[in-house]
Design a protein around this motif. Structure first.
Motif, PDB file in Angstrom:
ATOM      1  N   GLY A 134       0.893  -1.266   0.145  1.00  0.00           N
ATOM      2  CA  GLY A 134       0.033   0.011  -0.013  1.00  0.00           C
ATOM      3  C   GLY A 134       0.950   1.387   0.049  1.00  0.00           C
ATOM      4  O   GLY A 134       2.195   1.040   0.040  1.00  0.00           O
ATOM      5  N   PRO A 135       0.482   2.445  -0.331  1.00  0.00           N
ATOM      6  CA  PRO A 135       1.190   3.824  -0.206  1.00  0.00           C
ATOM      7  C   PRO A 135       2.029   3.901   0.955  1.00  0.00           C
ATOM      8  O   PRO A 135       1.530   3.744   2.175  1.00  0.00           O
ATOM      9  CB  PRO A 135       0.070   4.773  -0.586  1.00  0.00           C
ATOM     10  CG  PRO A 135      -1.227   4.032  -0.794  1.00  0.00           C
ATOM     11  CD  PRO A 135      -1.149   2.604  -0.638  1.00  0.00           C
ATOM     12  N   ARG A 136       2.960   4.646   0.917  1.00  0.00           N
ATOM     13  CA  ARG A 136       3.837   5.076   2.101  1.00  0.00           C
ATOM     14  C   ARG A 136       2.932   5.744   2.758  1.00  0.00           C
ATOM     15  O   ARG A 136       2.105   6.541   2.561  1.00  0.00           O
ATOM     16  CB  ARG A 136       4.920   5.609   1.602  1.00  0.00           C
ATOM     17  CG  ARG A 136       5.657   6.312   2.700  1.00  0.00           C
ATOM     18  CD  ARG A 136       7.013   7.046   1.833  1.00  0.00           C
ATOM     19  NE  ARG A 136       7.934   5.994   1.358  1.00  0.00           N
ATOM     20  CZ  ARG A 136       8.906   5.503   1.902  1.00  0.00           C
ATOM     21  NH1 ARG A 136       9.030   5.576   3.313  1.00  0.00           N
ATOM     22  NH2 ARG A 136       9.768   4.462   1.674  1.00  0.00           N
ATOM     23  N   GLN A 137       3.105   5.489   4.118  1.00  0.00           N
ATOM     24  CA  GLN A 137       2.523   6.418   5.323  1.00  0.00           C
ATOM     25  C   GLN A 137       0.936   6.371   5.572  1.00  0.00           C
ATOM     26  O   GLN A 137       0.258   6.985   6.058  1.00  0.00           O
ATOM     27  CB  GLN A 137       2.630   8.019   5.016  1.00  0.00           C
ATOM     28  CG  GLN A 137       4.126   8.304   4.914  1.00  0.00           C
ATOM     29  CD  GLN A 137       4.264  10.007   4.956  1.00  0.00           C
ATOM     30  OE1 GLN A 137       3.426  10.850   5.357  1.00  0.00           O
ATOM     31  NE2 GLN A 137       5.391  10.386   4.585  1.00  0.00           N
ATOM     32  N   GLY A 187       5.381  -3.070   2.424  1.00  0.00           N
ATOM     33  CA  GLY A 187       6.095  -2.299   1.451  1.00  0.00           C
ATOM     34  C   GLY A 187       5.232  -1.396   0.551  1.00  0.00           C
ATOM     35  O   GLY A 187       3.799  -1.474   0.614  1.00  0.00           O
ATOM     36  N   SER A 188       5.778  -0.331   0.083  1.00  0.00           N
ATOM     37  CA  SER A 188       4.938   0.614  -0.955  1.00  0.00           C
ATOM     38  C   SER A 188       4.564   0.034  -2.246  1.00  0.00           C
ATOM     39  O   SER A 188       3.874   0.588  -2.706  1.00  0.00           O
ATOM     40  CB  SER A 188       5.582   2.034  -0.586  1.00  0.00           C
ATOM     41  OG  SER A 188       6.888   1.980  -1.330  1.00  0.00           O
ATOM     42  N   TRP A 207      -5.396   0.450   1.762  1.00  0.00           N
ATOM     43  CA  TRP A 207      -5.587   1.588   1.180  1.00  0.00           C
ATOM     44  C   TRP A 207      -5.504   2.631   2.238  1.00  0.00           C
ATOM     45  O   TRP A 207      -5.608   2.588   3.117  1.00  0.00           O
ATOM     46  CB  TRP A 207      -6.827   1.531   0.466  1.00  0.00           C
ATOM     47  CG  TRP A 207      -6.889   0.608  -0.857  1.00  0.00           C
ATOM     48  CD1 TRP A 207      -7.372  -0.889  -0.677  1.00  0.00           C
ATOM     49  CD2 TRP A 207      -6.728   0.761  -1.918  1.00  0.00           C
ATOM     50  NE1 TRP A 207      -7.166  -1.271  -1.785  1.00  0.00           N
ATOM     51  CE2 TRP A 207      -6.936  -0.541  -2.859  1.00  0.00           C
ATOM     52  CE3 TRP A 207      -6.027   1.747  -2.678  1.00  0.00           C
ATOM     53  CZ2 TRP A 207      -6.576  -0.747  -4.101  1.00  0.00           C
ATOM     54  CZ3 TRP A 207      -5.545   1.663  -4.133  1.00  0.00           C
ATOM     55  CH2 TRP A 207      -5.990   0.339  -4.790  1.00  0.00           C
ATOM     56  N   PRO A 208      -5.881   4.106   1.786  1.00  0.00           N
ATOM     57  CA  PRO A 208      -5.983   5.244   2.495  1.00  0.00           C
ATOM     58  C   PRO A 208      -7.251   4.853   3.305  1.00  0.00           C
ATOM     59  O   PRO A 208      -8.301   4.166   3.049  1.00  0.00           O
ATOM     60  CB  PRO A 208      -6.225   6.405   1.708  1.00  0.00           C
ATOM     61  CG  PRO A 208      -5.322   6.020   0.497  1.00  0.00           C
ATOM     62  CD  PRO A 208      -5.430   4.426   0.269  1.00  0.00           C
ATOM     63  N   LEU A 209      -7.656   5.429   4.412  1.00  0.00           N
ATOM     64  CA  LEU A 209      -8.487   5.308   5.256  1.00  0.00           C
ATOM     65  C   LEU A 209      -9.987   5.466   4.335  1.00  0.00           C
ATOM     66  O   LEU A 209     -10.193   6.398   3.629  1.00  0.00           O
ATOM     67  CB  LEU A 209      -8.758   6.468   6.366  1.00  0.00           C
ATOM     68  CG  LEU A 209      -7.627   6.275   7.376  1.00  0.00           C
ATOM     69  CD1 LEU A 209      -7.762   7.581   8.334  1.00  0.00           C
ATOM     70  CD2 LEU A 209      -7.956   5.262   8.076  1.00  0.00           C
ATOM     71  N   LEU A 214     -11.252  16.756   0.359  1.00  0.00           N
ATOM     72  CA  LEU A 214      -9.942  17.686   0.542  1.00  0.00           C
ATOM     73  C   LEU A 214      -9.183  16.847   1.548  1.00  0.00           C
ATOM     74  O   LEU A 214      -7.769  17.125   1.465  1.00  0.00           O
ATOM     75  CB  LEU A 214     -10.292  19.027   0.916  1.00  0.00           C
ATOM     76  CG  LEU A 214     -10.859  19.975  -0.004  1.00  0.00           C
ATOM     77  CD1 LEU A 214     -11.182  21.387   0.495  1.00  0.00           C
ATOM     78  CD2 LEU A 214     -10.150  20.021  -1.285  1.00  0.00           C
ATOM     79  N   ALA A 215      -9.694  16.474   2.467  1.00  0.00           N
ATOM     80  CA  ALA A 215      -8.769  15.910   3.723  1.00  0.00           C
ATOM     81  C   ALA A 215      -8.229  14.605   3.253  1.00  0.00           C
ATOM     82  O   ALA A 215      -6.971  14.530   3.700  1.00  0.00           O
ATOM     83  CB  ALA A 215      -9.627  15.477   4.861  1.00  0.00           C
ATOM     84  N   GLY A 216      -8.683  13.871   2.398  1.00  0.00           N
ATOM     85  CA  GLY A 216      -7.966  12.511   2.155  1.00  0.00           C
ATOM     86  C   GLY A 216      -7.881  11.598   3.195  1.00  0.00           C
ATOM     87  O   GLY A 216      -8.716  11.686   4.040  1.00  0.00           O
ATOM     88  N   GLY A 217      -6.927  10.364   2.937  1.00  0.00           N
ATOM     89  CA  GLY A 217      -7.297   9.068   3.649  1.00  0.00           C
ATOM     90  C   GLY A 217      -5.973   8.811   4.451  1.00  0.00           C
ATOM     91  O   GLY A 217      -5.783   7.638   4.838  1.00  0.00           O
ATOM     92  N   PHE A 218      -4.992   9.903   4.370  1.00  0.00           N
ATOM     93  CA  PHE A 218      -3.639   9.484   5.107  1.00  0.00           C
ATOM     94  C   PHE A 218      -3.738   9.995   6.588  1.00  0.00           C
ATOM     95  O   PHE A 218      -4.067  10.925   7.033  1.00  0.00           O
ATOM     96  CB  PHE A 218      -2.436  10.279   4.377  1.00  0.00           C
ATOM     97  CG  PHE A 218      -2.348   9.414   3.298  1.00  0.00           C
ATOM     98  CD1 PHE A 218      -0.866   8.726   3.141  1.00  0.00           C
ATOM     99  CD2 PHE A 218      -3.048   9.649   2.007  1.00  0.00           C
ATOM    100  CE1 PHE A 218      -0.441   8.118   2.021  1.00  0.00           C
ATOM    101  CE2 PHE A 218      -2.449   8.968   0.739  1.00  0.00           C
ATOM    102  CZ  PHE A 218      -1.305   8.259   0.733  1.00  0.00           C
TER     103      PHE A 218
END
Length: 428
Positions: free
Chosen positions: A30-33, A113-114, A137-139, A182-186
């Protein structure tokens, strides 16, 4: 983990537990962070953790992968060995295969890993039948709200879904929805004030280009890749013409295809293939691309809450909202009872459906509308697809997600649902 130190439970936890009981190696990508390390640390308090971000550990693994992994396995009495940033080593797969072939216990290794290093030709088959890969995935909205994962797709796939089976949708205003986009899921970044958040998201993209891309594939033109990322953010929820992008970026088409594959492998964008009924010759076959995180897409486009007002760029809301809904559906797929695939559909005469969910025996067609009202005309493509188009003869349910507050039925298995219904509990 949020900015104030709170832990947001991730819905993939149950899948991760099941995977450890079923496979000798679990690969969490999944994506970093996005929270992979936090998730595995929270779940495996007795596990042994190493990270290949540590250059000394990476050098030791590269010099003697089997010896190092065997030593770790011998010293580990309980819990898995967790290897963070596993994509940084190209020698892990064969060494791990040798170990788990001798010791067939489940849940020996967890890799995070990313990107998925095990898709390269030299290691693609090394762990076949021994490893299960999951993606974090992101939240989702449900995770942010700390409620149970949505089973809305299972609900829609029933023979006769009823609105009475859905818990009341959260009452969100247009402003609330825009803030969600706008907030996104990170987990850590999304809670920052808008200006700081968007700077952090742009810095995040720079870090991915400078660091993570090299783990997937060395590239000669990082500036061109950065330009392509900006273009994909501007084109989210669109079919992509790679020849046009190649001209804009002054690259060969093959290079653009290669760069898009990198972005897919880094989970920065997702690709939704075109649905075909088999005999439909007039259907457009191009895939549609979605930017995975709307917060990052908005930051790259310098969009804020005023950007969607009349006189600015209100049309920009449509693509971002569609990508948001697709992301919510995509992230709940592993948590449904059935096995479903997401597609999009468009005909040569410009009829289109944002998402077609294929359950094999049934189809669910989905439209996303960035308005607070809904009318019968918003179902025209869904009805045509089901009665006269390539979906005829199949059992179908049609859904229109919109920014209003009411759940409504429009007859013949067609429903209008607030976007917030994606967090509704379902009684099946």
């Amino acid at each position: 983990m949020t900015q104030n130190g709170d832990y947001l439970p991730r819905h993939l936890t149950s899948e991760l537990r099941d995977a450890l009981r079923a496979a000798r190696v679990v690969n969490l990508i999944g994506p970093r962070q996005v929270g992979k390390t936090t998730l595995v640390r929270d779940l495996f308090d007795q596990g042994r953790f190493i990270t290949l971000d540590d250059e000394n550990i990476l050098a030791a693994i590269e010099a003697d992968p089997r010896g190092q992994l065997s030593s770790l396995a011998d010293d580990q009495e309980s819990g898995p060995i967790v290897i963070d940033e596993a994509q940084r080593s190209r020698k892990l797969a064969l060494a791990m295969k040798a170990i788990v072939d001798q010791d067939r216990r489940k849940g020996q290794f967890v890799l995070t890993g990313s990107s998925n290093v095990f898709t390269t030709a030299e290691v693609a088959d090394s762990l076949a039948g021994r490893m299960r890969t999951l993606k974090l995935w992101p939240l989702t909205m449900s995770e942010v709200s700390r409620v149970q994962p949505s089973r809305l797709i299972d609900w829609a796939m029933q023979d006769n879904p009823s609105l009475a089976q859905l818990s009341p949708a959260r009452a969100l205003s247009r402003k609330d929805y825009i803030e969600l986009l706008l907030a996104g899921g990170f987990p850590e970044i999304r809670e920052l004030p808008l200006r700081a958040r968007q700077r952090q998201y742009r810095d995040y993209i720079d870090a991915v280009v400078d660091r993570d891309v090299a783990d997937v594939m060395p590239i000669r033109k990082p500036d061109a890749l950065r330009f392509l990322i900006d273009q994909m953010a501007a084109r989210t929820a669109q079919e992509i013409n790679t020849s046009e992008l190649a001209k804009l970026a002054k690259l060969k088409r093959e290079t653009v295809d290669q760069y898009l594959d990198i972005l897919l492998r880094l989970s920065m964008v997702s690709k939704i293939s075109a649905w075909t009924p088999g005999e439909g010759k007039r259907d457009i076959k191009q895939p549609k691309f979605h930017f995975v995180d709307t917060g990052i897409a908005a930051a790259l486009r310098r969009l804020n809450d005023r950007s969607f007002e009349i006189g600015n760029s209100p049309q920009a809301l449509g693509g971002l909202l569609e990508s948001f809904v697709v992301g919510e559906l995509q992230r709940t797929l592993p948590l449904q009872e059935g096995d479903y695939r997401l597609y999009h559909w468009r005909s040569a005469d410009r009829r289109e459906i944002d998402v077609v969910i294929d359950g094999g025996h049934r189809l669910v067609s989905v439209e996303v509308k960035s308005a607070a009202t809904v009318a019968a005309d918003d179902f025209r493509h869904l009805r045509w697809f089901a009665t006269e188009g390539p979906g005829r003869g199949r059992s179908m349910v049609g859904l229109v997600f919109y920014l209003g507050e009411q759940v409504l039925t429009f007859g013949d298995g067609n429903f209008a649902l607030p976007v917030s219904s994606l967090t509704s509990e379902v009684e099946l």
